[in-house]
Design an enzyme around this catalytic site. Structure first.
Site, PDB file in Angstrom:
ATOM      1  N   GLU A  95       1.003  10.210  12.846  1.00  0.00           N
ATOM      2  CA  GLU A  95       1.105  11.487  12.155  1.00  0.00           C
ATOM      3  C   GLU A  95       1.255  11.313  10.638  1.00  0.00           C
ATOM      4  O   GLU A  95       1.821  10.341  10.160  1.00  0.00           O
ATOM      5  CB  GLU A  95       2.306  12.273  12.705  1.00  0.00           C
ATOM      6  CG  GLU A  95       2.110  12.542  14.196  1.00  0.00           C
ATOM      7  CD  GLU A  95       3.165  13.451  14.824  1.00  0.00           C
ATOM      8  OE1 GLU A  95       3.010  13.777  15.997  1.00  0.00           O
ATOM      9  OE2 GLU A  95       4.130  13.836  14.139  1.00  0.00           O
ATOM     10  N   CYS A 108       3.555  12.203   3.351  1.00  0.00           N
ATOM     11  CA  CYS A 108       4.329  11.200   4.090  1.00  0.00           C
ATOM     12  C   CYS A 108       3.351  10.482   5.034  1.00  0.00           C
ATOM     13  O   CYS A 108       2.759  11.097   5.916  1.00  0.00           O
ATOM     14  CB  CYS A 108       5.442  11.916   4.862  1.00  0.00           C
ATOM     15  SG  CYS A 108       6.461  10.803   5.818  1.00  0.00           S
ATOM     16  N   CYS A 115       6.779   1.416  16.318  1.00  0.00           N
ATOM     17  CA  CYS A 115       7.530   0.516  15.437  1.00  0.00           C
ATOM     18  C   CYS A 115       8.313  -0.440  16.318  1.00  0.00           C
ATOM     19  O   CYS A 115       8.872  -0.043  17.338  1.00  0.00           O
ATOM     20  CB  CYS A 115       8.483   1.310  14.546  1.00  0.00           C
ATOM     21  SG  CYS A 115       9.371   0.264  13.366  1.00  0.00           S
ATOM     22  N   CYS A 119      15.238   1.336  15.690  1.00  0.00           N
ATOM     23  CA  CYS A 119      16.461   1.987  15.204  1.00  0.00           C
ATOM     24  C   CYS A 119      16.872   3.035  16.242  1.00  0.00           C
ATOM     25  O   CYS A 119      16.030   3.742  16.802  1.00  0.00           O
ATOM     26  CB  CYS A 119      16.238   2.625  13.843  1.00  0.00           C
ATOM     27  SG  CYS A 119      15.745   1.400  12.608  1.00  0.00           S
ATOM     28  N   CYS A 122      15.747   6.941  16.001  1.00  0.00           N
ATOM     29  CA  CYS A 122      14.402   7.243  15.500  1.00  0.00           C
ATOM     30  C   CYS A 122      13.429   7.398  16.659  1.00  0.00           C
ATOM     31  O   CYS A 122      13.312   6.500  17.494  1.00  0.00           O
ATOM     32  CB  CYS A 122      13.940   6.122  14.572  1.00  0.00           C
ATOM     33  SG  CYS A 122      12.220   6.270  14.075  1.00  0.00           S
ATOM     34  N   GLY A 169       6.408   3.891  11.575  1.00  0.00           N
ATOM     35  CA  GLY A 169       6.246   2.454  11.361  1.00  0.00           C
ATOM     36  C   GLY A 169       7.023   1.897  10.186  1.00  0.00           C
ATOM     37  O   GLY A 169       7.541   2.630   9.352  1.00  0.00           O
ATOM     38  N   SER A 201       9.353   2.891   1.894  1.00  0.00           N
ATOM     39  CA  SER A 201      10.667   2.973   2.544  1.00  0.00           C
ATOM     40  C   SER A 201      10.768   1.867   3.586  1.00  0.00           C
ATOM     41  O   SER A 201       9.862   1.686   4.406  1.00  0.00           O
ATOM     42  CB  SER A 201      10.805   4.344   3.214  1.00  0.00           C
ATOM     43  OG  SER A 201      11.998   4.404   3.954  1.00  0.00           O
ATOM     44  N   SER A 223      16.505   2.308   3.854  1.00  0.00           N
ATOM     45  CA  SER A 223      17.130   3.121   4.892  1.00  0.00           C
ATOM     46  C   SER A 223      18.437   2.449   5.282  1.00  0.00           C
ATOM     47  O   SER A 223      18.454   1.531   6.090  1.00  0.00           O
ATOM     48  CB  SER A 223      16.181   3.208   6.101  1.00  0.00           C
ATOM     49  OG  SER A 223      15.050   3.959   5.754  1.00  0.00           O
ATOM     50  N   LEU A 224      19.520   2.917   4.717  1.00  0.00           N
ATOM     51  CA  LEU A 224      20.814   2.235   4.874  1.00  0.00           C
ATOM     52  C   LEU A 224      21.511   2.644   6.184  1.00  0.00           C
ATOM     53  O   LEU A 224      21.802   1.813   7.026  1.00  0.00           O
ATOM     54  CB  LEU A 224      21.700   2.559   3.659  1.00  0.00           C
ATOM     55  CG  LEU A 224      23.047   1.862   3.603  1.00  0.00           C
ATOM     56  CD1 LEU A 224      22.884   0.369   3.362  1.00  0.00           C
ATOM     57  CD2 LEU A 224      23.930   2.479   2.518  1.00  0.00           C
ATOM     58  N   CYS A 344      11.321  14.482   9.407  1.00  0.00           N
ATOM     59  CA  CYS A 344      11.611  13.057   9.409  1.00  0.00           C
ATOM     60  C   CYS A 344      12.152  12.596  10.757  1.00  0.00           C
ATOM     61  O   CYS A 344      13.100  13.180  11.272  1.00  0.00           O
ATOM     62  CB  CYS A 344      12.751  12.851   8.434  1.00  0.00           C
ATOM     63  SG  CYS A 344      12.457  11.696   7.204  1.00  0.00           S
TER      64      CYS A 344
HETATM   65  N1  SAH Z   1      10.378   2.322   8.781  1.00  0.00           N
HETATM   66  C1  SAH Z   1      10.698   2.837   7.510  1.00  0.00           C
HETATM   67  C2  SAH Z   1       9.953   4.094   7.150  1.00  0.00           C
HETATM   68  C3  SAH Z   1       9.787   5.144   8.226  1.00  0.00           C
HETATM   69  S1  SAH Z   1      11.209   6.030   8.759  1.00  0.00           S
HETATM   70  C4  SAH Z   1      12.201   3.050   7.385  1.00  0.00           C
HETATM   71  O1  SAH Z   1      12.889   2.962   8.382  1.00  0.00           O
HETATM   72  O2  SAH Z   1      12.642   3.250   6.258  1.00  0.00           O
HETATM   73  C5  SAH Z   1      11.511   7.169   7.427  1.00  0.00           C
HETATM   74  C6  SAH Z   1      12.948   7.633   7.320  1.00  0.00           C
HETATM   75  O3  SAH Z   1      13.299   8.578   8.374  1.00  0.00           O
HETATM   76  C7  SAH Z   1      13.940   6.499   7.465  1.00  0.00           C
HETATM   77  O4  SAH Z   1      14.964   6.578   6.505  1.00  0.00           O
HETATM   78  C8  SAH Z   1      14.476   6.751   8.855  1.00  0.00           C
HETATM   79  O5  SAH Z   1      15.667   6.114   9.061  1.00  0.00           O
HETATM   80  C9  SAH Z   1      14.548   8.237   8.914  1.00  0.00           C
HETATM   81  N2  SAH Z   1      14.692   8.769  10.275  1.00  0.00           N
HETATM   82  C10 SAH Z   1      14.249   8.212  11.417  1.00  0.00           C
HETATM   83  N3  SAH Z   1      14.572   8.994  12.481  1.00  0.00           N
HETATM   84  C11 SAH Z   1      15.253  10.052  11.987  1.00  0.00           C
HETATM   85  C12 SAH Z   1      15.815  11.222  12.584  1.00  0.00           C
HETATM   86  N4  SAH Z   1      15.734  11.434  13.906  1.00  0.00           N
HETATM   87  N5  SAH Z   1      16.417  12.115  11.793  1.00  0.00           N
HETATM   88  C13 SAH Z   1      16.466  11.919  10.448  1.00  0.00           C
HETATM   89  N6  SAH Z   1      15.927  10.847   9.838  1.00  0.00           N
HETATM   90  C14 SAH Z   1      15.324   9.920  10.590  1.00  0.00           C
HETATM   91 FE1  SF4 Z   2      10.950   1.789  12.633  1.00  0.00          FE
HETATM   92 FE2  SF4 Z   2      11.828   3.083  10.425  1.00  0.00          FE
HETATM   93 FE3  SF4 Z   2      12.016   4.220  12.891  1.00  0.00          FE
HETATM   94 FE4  SF4 Z   2      13.561   2.138  12.270  1.00  0.00          FE
HETATM   95  S1  SF4 Z   2      13.588   4.184  11.299  1.00  0.00           S
HETATM   96  S2  SF4 Z   2      12.423   2.419  14.207  1.00  0.00           S
HETATM   97  S3  SF4 Z   2      12.189   0.923  10.994  1.00  0.00           S
HETATM   98  S4  SF4 Z   2      10.126   3.713  11.810  1.00  0.00           S
END
Ligand code: SAH
Ligand code: SF4
Length: 381
Positions: A95, A108, A115, A119, A122, A169, A201, A223-224, A344
């Site tokens: 997407e 975006c 991925c 995490c 996510c 990803g 990111s 992404s902390l 997001c």
């Molecule tokens: N893989 C990269 C970029 C894609 S994710 C990364 O992790 O940075 C983009 C952002 O969306 C990241 O900061 C991720 O942690 C956040 N994200 C993922 N799932 C989410 C959710 N369910 N709610 C809010 N933010 C989320």
């Molecule tokens: Fe992958 Fe980013 Fe999602 Fe973590 S937050 S699973 S690194 S896409």
């Protein structure tokens, strides 16, 4: 040459396209002409390239193509947000989301189908991993979005002012293709977007942050999501390999190379009762003491069976205030395009999982559902 062996010119950077023309016995300057046709005017037909003679057009048709990912759906939200689902070569769908804001428009972009980093909050991670996107499939998302704003010959459309690699990803796990695509985004023969307005990111693949710094100077977001290793190991498993100290060192090095008062963006997804407490804010202040940064809080966007909740508005404000009082520049990301599931972390695409993680996730969900029967089920007994 058949279709599959044709060179796809869409994903080639200017130097790569120059080499391509040289390899077919043509002048290198043709690269600039063709790039403008592809990226400024959205052309995918060599016959439309009027400043290129017929003989060369025929030659190009025989050995090359301009092919973006296939658009499966395009949705436009009530608030102007747009979302595309595109199918990539591997058969999976990813997407792309466009978010209009006052004076700018942010695209975006996805870098992988699924991925591998898993995490815990996510939805992309929960779908497992299928494939890296090619450079053509990454820049192709910009190409498709740009065309949708009615690019007309002679006029470069400026609807897309910013690009964030924050779709599906982990871009640093698909390094070469993500870098090539970002180079085309910034090239004046591509989309001419300033280096400050292209943001990669990452969840913290430390060695690749250093590699990135050697070849490109885009903005960086980390992404902390947790201010200590113990919690981050659970939320962002790649932290077990590259713990916080190592990742933040790499970020500091990257940012200091950029100079010009540029800062790291720290993204922090707020999860109710997990990482949204005052003690987490205090630890974060300590952790980021010597990191030039701005903080972007992302209230968790729920998806089915995630096991997490979004904190209350009061809890979000409290967390923001604590960081703000310590001198940080803190913004809270507002959710856009809710009616088309464009937020997001809610991007689902259609990943043909090769890791079997999604099966395990579904199995866990089923067990969870059985353990906690709904009131409807209880009523029937
Ligand atoms: N893989 C990269 C970029 C894609 S994710 C990364 O992790 O940075 C983009 C952002 O969306 C990241 O900061 C991720 O942690 C956040 N994200 C993922 N799932 C989410 C959710 N369910 N709610 C809010 N933010 C989320
Ligand atoms: Fe992958 Fe980013 Fe999602 Fe973590 S937050 S699973 S690194 S896409």
């Amino acid at each position: 040459m058949n279709e599959t062996t044709k060179a796809n010119l869409l994903g080639l950077t200017q130097p790569q396209l120059e080499s391509f023309f040289e390899s077919i016995g043509e002048k290198r300057f043709r690269a600039g002409q063709v790039m403008k046709w592809i990226h400024h005017f959205g052309v995918d037909d060599f016959d439309a390239m009027s400043n290129i003679g017929k003989a060369l057009r025929e030659k190009l048709k025989a050995c090359a193509e301009i092919r973006g990912p296939e658009v499966v759906t395009q949705d436009i939200s009530g608030d102007g947000t747009r979302k595309w689902v595109v199918r990539v070569t591997s058969g999976s769908c990813v997407e792309t989301v466009y978010i209009p804001q006052a004076g700018r428009g942010t695209l975006c972009v996805s870098s992988q189908a699924g991925c591998s980093l898993d995490c815990s909050f996510c939805s992309t991670g929960k779908q497992g991993f299928n494939s890296d996107l090619s450079a053509a499939e990454i820049i192709g998302q910009v190409w498709i979005a740009n065309k949708s704003f009615g690019t007309v010959p002679g006029k470069i459309d400026r609807a897309i002012t910013n690009v964030v690699m924050m779709g599906m990803g982990e871009p640093l796990m698909n390094f070469d293709n993500a870098v090539a695509a970002m180079q085309i985004m910034m090239d004046d023969l591509g989309y001419g977007i300033s280096k400050r307005k292209v943001t990669l990111s990452t969840s913290g693949v430390a060695p690749m942050i250093d590699e990135l710094g050697k070849i490109i100077d885009v903005s960086l977001a980390l992404s902390l999501h947790a201010p200590n290793d113990e919690l981050r190991n659970r939320l962002v498993p790649v932290n077990r390999k590259y713990p916080l100290a190592q990742v933040l060192d790499a970020c500091r090095r990257y940012i200091s190379r950029l100079g010009e008062k540029r800062v790291l963006t720290v993204e922090y997804t707020l999860l109710k009762d997990v990482n949204d407490q005052p003690e987490h804010a205090a630890q974060m202040v300590e952790l980021l003491r010597d990191v030039p940064c701005k903080i972007n809080l992302i209230p968790f966007n729920p998806f089915p069976h995630s096991g997490y909740e979004r904190p209350s508005n009061n809890a979000i404000r409290r967390f923001q205030d604590l960081l703000h009082k310590a001198g940080h520049n803190v913004t809270v990301r507002t959710t856009r395009g809710e009616d088309i599931d464009a937020a997001c972390g809610q991007l689902v695409g259609q990943v043909m999982d090769r890791t079997r993680r999604s099966e395990r996730y579904i199995a866990v969900r089923r067990i969870g559902d059985e353990a906690a029967p709904s009131s409807g089920a209880a009523d029937r007994t």
